[in-house]
Every structure is written in structure tokens, then in C-alpha cells.
Design a protein around this motif. Sequence first.
Motif, PDB file in Angstrom:
ATOM      1  N   CYS A 211       0.805  -1.231   0.000  1.00 23.68           N
ATOM      2  CA  CYS A 211       0.000   0.000   0.000  1.00 23.68           C
ATOM      3  C   CYS A 211       0.834   1.276   0.000  1.00 23.68           C
ATOM      4  O   CYS A 211       0.411   2.296   0.558  1.00 23.68           O
ATOM      5  CB  CYS A 211      -0.960   0.015   1.180  1.00 23.68           C
ATOM      6  N   CYS A 212       2.003   1.246  -0.599  1.00 23.31           N
ATOM      7  CA  CYS A 212       2.844   2.442  -0.673  1.00 23.31           C
ATOM      8  C   CYS A 212       2.253   3.420  -1.683  1.00 23.31           C
ATOM      9  O   CYS A 212       1.585   3.020  -2.633  1.00 23.31           O
ATOM     10  CB  CYS A 212       4.264   2.078  -1.103  1.00 23.31           C
ATOM     11  N   THR A 213       2.512   4.699  -1.468  1.00 22.46           N
ATOM     12  CA  THR A 213       2.102   5.697  -2.453  1.00 22.46           C
ATOM     13  C   THR A 213       3.130   5.683  -3.583  1.00 22.46           C
ATOM     14  O   THR A 213       4.118   4.947  -3.533  1.00 22.46           O
ATOM     15  CB  THR A 213       2.080   7.108  -1.833  1.00 22.46           C
ATOM     16  N   GLU A 214       2.899   6.570  -4.553  1.00 20.55           N
ATOM     17  CA  GLU A 214       3.931   6.717  -5.578  1.00 20.55           C
ATOM     18  C   GLU A 214       5.205   7.206  -4.901  1.00 20.55           C
ATOM     19  O   GLU A 214       5.166   7.767  -3.801  1.00 20.55           O
ATOM     20  CB  GLU A 214       3.470   7.684  -6.665  1.00 20.55           C
ATOM     21  N   LYS A 215       6.321   6.969  -5.545  1.00 17.85           N
ATOM     22  CA  LYS A 215       7.607   7.331  -4.943  1.00 17.85           C
ATOM     23  C   LYS A 215       7.705   8.843  -4.742  1.00 17.85           C
ATOM     24  O   LYS A 215       7.179   9.627  -5.512  1.00 17.85           O
ATOM     25  CB  LYS A 215       8.754   6.843  -5.815  1.00 17.85           C
ATOM     26  N   ILE A 216       8.393   9.202  -3.663  1.00 25.55           N
ATOM     27  CA  ILE A 216       8.660  10.607  -3.381  1.00 25.55           C
ATOM     28  C   ILE A 216      10.135  10.867  -3.640  1.00 25.55           C
ATOM     29  O   ILE A 216      10.900   9.926  -3.875  1.00 25.55           O
ATOM     30  CB  ILE A 216       8.268  10.964  -1.928  1.00 25.55           C
ATOM     31  N   ASP A 217      10.535  12.137  -3.591  1.00 30.30           N
ATOM     32  CA  ASP A 217      11.955  12.413  -3.793  1.00 30.30           C
ATOM     33  C   ASP A 217      12.561  13.031  -2.544  1.00 30.30           C
ATOM     34  O   ASP A 217      11.850  13.401  -1.611  1.00 30.30           O
ATOM     35  CB  ASP A 217      12.206  13.263  -5.050  1.00 30.30           C
TER      36      ASP A 217
ATOM     37  N   LEU B 131      10.636  20.655  10.722  1.00 32.33           N
ATOM     38  CA  LEU B 131      10.778  20.107  12.070  1.00 32.33           C
ATOM     39  C   LEU B 131      12.099  20.488  12.734  1.00 32.33           C
ATOM     40  O   LEU B 131      12.262  20.301  13.940  1.00 32.33           O
ATOM     41  CB  LEU B 131      10.647  18.580  12.034  1.00 32.33           C
ATOM     42  N   GLY B 132      13.048  20.980  11.949  1.00 34.76           N
ATOM     43  CA  GLY B 132      14.352  21.365  12.493  1.00 34.76           C
ATOM     44  C   GLY B 132      15.186  20.177  12.919  1.00 34.76           C
ATOM     45  O   GLY B 132      15.856  20.218  13.946  1.00 34.76           O
ATOM     46  N   LEU B 133      15.157  19.113  12.108  1.00 37.15           N
ATOM     47  CA  LEU B 133      15.909  17.901  12.440  1.00 37.15           C
ATOM     48  C   LEU B 133      16.317  17.176  11.181  1.00 37.15           C
ATOM     49  O   LEU B 133      15.958  17.568  10.081  1.00 37.15           O
ATOM     50  CB  LEU B 133      15.068  16.990  13.338  1.00 37.15           C
ATOM     51  N   ARG B 134      17.085  16.105  11.392  1.00 36.69           N
ATOM     52  CA  ARG B 134      17.469  15.222  10.292  1.00 36.69           C
ATOM     53  C   ARG B 134      16.996  13.831  10.632  1.00 36.69           C
ATOM     54  O   ARG B 134      17.223  13.335  11.734  1.00 36.69           O
ATOM     55  CB  ARG B 134      18.981  15.206  10.100  1.00 36.69           C
ATOM     56  N   PHE B 135      16.321  13.229   9.657  1.00 41.68           N
ATOM     57  CA  PHE B 135      15.912  11.842   9.842  1.00 41.68           C
ATOM     58  C   PHE B 135      17.112  10.929   9.643  1.00 41.68           C
ATOM     59  O   PHE B 135      18.025  11.242   8.878  1.00 41.68           O
ATOM     60  CB  PHE B 135      14.814  11.460   8.841  1.00 41.68           C
ATOM     61  N   PRO B 136      17.097   9.767  10.291  1.00 41.63           N
ATOM     62  CA  PRO B 136      18.185   8.808  10.085  1.00 41.63           C
ATOM     63  C   PRO B 136      18.241   8.353   8.623  1.00 41.63           C
ATOM     64  O   PRO B 136      17.206   8.245   7.953  1.00 41.63           O
ATOM     65  CB  PRO B 136      17.809   7.638  10.998  1.00 41.63           C
ATOM     66  N   LYS B 137      19.452   8.083   8.157  1.00 37.69           N
ATOM     67  CA  LYS B 137      19.672   7.689   6.768  1.00 37.69           C
ATOM     68  C   LYS B 137      18.859   6.447   6.399  1.00 37.69           C
ATOM     69  O   LYS B 137      18.282   6.384   5.311  1.00 37.69           O
ATOM     70  CB  LYS B 137      21.162   7.440   6.546  1.00 37.69           C
ATOM     71  N   ASP B 138      18.783   5.452   7.296  1.00 39.99           N
ATOM     72  CA  ASP B 138      18.044   4.230   6.972  1.00 39.99           C
ATOM     73  C   ASP B 138      16.555   4.506   6.800  1.00 39.99           C
ATOM     74  O   ASP B 138      15.901   3.938   5.924  1.00 39.99           O
ATOM     75  CB  ASP B 138      18.297   3.119   8.003  1.00 39.99           C
ATOM     76  N   PHE B 139      16.001   5.427   7.593  1.00 35.82           N
ATOM     77  CA  PHE B 139      14.597   5.809   7.463  1.00 35.82           C
ATOM     78  C   PHE B 139      14.359   6.521   6.135  1.00 35.82           C
ATOM     79  O   PHE B 139      13.399   6.210   5.412  1.00 35.82           O
ATOM     80  CB  PHE B 139      14.198   6.707   8.638  1.00 35.82           C
ATOM     81  N   VAL B 140      15.224   7.469   5.801  1.00 36.88           N
ATOM     82  CA  VAL B 140      15.099   8.209   4.540  1.00 36.88           C
ATOM     83  C   VAL B 140      15.132   7.252   3.361  1.00 36.88           C
ATOM     84  O   VAL B 140      14.266   7.307   2.465  1.00 36.88           O
ATOM     85  CB  VAL B 140      16.206   9.284   4.419  1.00 36.88           C
ATOM     86  N   GLU B 141      16.099   6.349   3.332  1.00 35.96           N
ATOM     87  CA  GLU B 141      16.211   5.397   2.227  1.00 35.96           C
ATOM     88  C   GLU B 141      14.961   4.532   2.119  1.00 35.96           C
ATOM     89  O   GLU B 141      14.463   4.278   1.022  1.00 35.96           O
ATOM     90  CB  GLU B 141      17.454   4.521   2.407  1.00 35.96           C
ATOM     91  N   CYS B 142      14.434   4.093   3.240  1.00 36.74           N
ATOM     92  CA  CYS B 142      13.241   3.259   3.244  1.00 36.74           C
ATOM     93  C   CYS B 142      12.023   4.029   2.738  1.00 36.74           C
ATOM     94  O   CYS B 142      11.240   3.528   1.930  1.00 36.74           O
ATOM     95  CB  CYS B 142      12.987   2.719   4.652  1.00 36.74           C
ATOM     96  N   MET B 143      11.855   5.265   3.201  1.00 35.57           N
ATOM     97  CA  MET B 143      10.677   6.043   2.818  1.00 35.57           C
ATOM     98  C   MET B 143      10.722   6.510   1.365  1.00 35.57           C
ATOM     99  O   MET B 143       9.677   6.678   0.740  1.00 35.57           O
ATOM    100  CB  MET B 143      10.480   7.240   3.756  1.00 35.57           C
ATOM    101  N   LEU B 144      11.912   6.701   0.813  1.00 36.95           N
ATOM    102  CA  LEU B 144      12.007   7.053  -0.605  1.00 36.95           C
ATOM    103  C   LEU B 144      11.393   5.958  -1.474  1.00 36.95           C
ATOM    104  O   LEU B 144      10.819   6.228  -2.526  1.00 36.95           O
ATOM    105  CB  LEU B 144      13.466   7.303  -1.009  1.00 36.95           C
TER     106      LEU B 144
ATOM    107  N   LEU C  62       5.627  11.382   3.726  1.00 40.04           N
ATOM    108  CA  LEU C  62       6.635  12.427   3.867  1.00 40.04           C
ATOM    109  C   LEU C  62       6.558  13.437   2.725  1.00 40.04           C
ATOM    110  O   LEU C  62       7.489  14.198   2.494  1.00 40.04           O
ATOM    111  CB  LEU C  62       8.033  11.811   3.938  1.00 40.04           C
ATOM    112  N   SER C  63       5.430  13.426   2.023  1.00 45.39           N
ATOM    113  CA  SER C  63       5.227  14.376   0.931  1.00 45.39           C
ATOM    114  C   SER C  63       3.812  14.934   1.011  1.00 45.39           C
ATOM    115  O   SER C  63       2.858  14.183   1.213  1.00 45.39           O
ATOM    116  CB  SER C  63       5.417  13.690  -0.426  1.00 45.39           C
TER     117      SER C  63
END
Length: 171
Positions: free
Chosen positions: A11-17, A28-41, A69-70
Motif C-alpha cells: 500500500c505504498c504511495t507513488e515514490k517521493i523524492d 521540524l528542524g531535524l534530520r531523519f536517520p539515513k536508513d529511514f530516509v532510504e526506506c521512505m524514498l 513524507l510528501s
Amino acid sequence: MGIPNHVTFECCTEKIDIQDIKEVEATLGLRFPKDFVECMLENNEGCPIPCVFDSEEVEGKVFNAFYSLSRKVGGYHILTAHENVKGCVPDGVIPIGYDAAGNYICFDYSNGRHAEPIVVFVDHEFLISEEDLDEGDLEEKSLEEWQREAISRVAETFTEFLSKLYEGEDE
């Protein structure tokens, strides 16, 4: 790092960038962890399979989905979720998804917004805001201490969270 082999997403949406994610991080004034970013992309607003997880306090919770995230795609945006809970959780606790009962899976940046966050479970039944407390309550303990009572640790990292997902009896 990366998605553990036993986890897939539905049930993922279309890919985000990456720009979508950078906008959320800037707001939010933060950085998400690299593994989370890669997964959500690859799996924006996805539902992981298997989807059952345990925290320090509860066992057998059924994870539903991650927030989008979009603003362009998806049904429920992470910033909307953050707005809904920000007065009821300590600063730096950011919802990234939700379970089948409406509870939150969050990153906890209590070590700083540029530190690696831990993954926590937030029980919506115990969310508390300053308006819920009287002067005596706040003399007993701080607002953050009251709010932390709704929070239990799930994993030290996002990848560890995914690796701990398992199939429940009803799946």
C-alpha cells in the motif's frame, strides 16, 4: 543497513523524492536517520509486512502504516500528525507511523535533534497536555515527566525496529 530481508511493504504511495523529505526535516528542524530516509524514498506511507512489534511496556502491537513524507502524495502527512500530538508529547518526539489502535510510532530525539533518534511507542490513551494538569500535578513532576509515562522504547534505531517486526497469530 537497509530493510531487513524478512520485511516487505504494501500500500505504498507513488515514490517521493529527497526534496520532499528535506522540506519535512527543515520544518521540524531535524534530520531523519539515513536508513529511514532510504526506506521512505521507496516505501512512502507503506504498511510493513510482517507488522507486529513489541515495546518495553506492551507486546503484540500491530503496526499499521508510516505517515507520508510528501504533501503531494499520500493520505496522512507526517507534519499533520506532528501538529496533532506536539502539545501532548515531549519536544523532540516525532510521529512517523501509527498502529491499528491509533497509537503512535515515533522517533525520540531527546538526545538532540541532530543525534540518532530511538524508536518509541506512544500510547494515545495516556497523551497529556499542560491543560490536563493542575498546579499540584506540576509540583509533583514536570510536564515532560507526565508525558513520558505514555512512551515506551521499541528499538535503538529504525533498522532495528524493522528487524524486530514479526508475524502475529492472526496474520
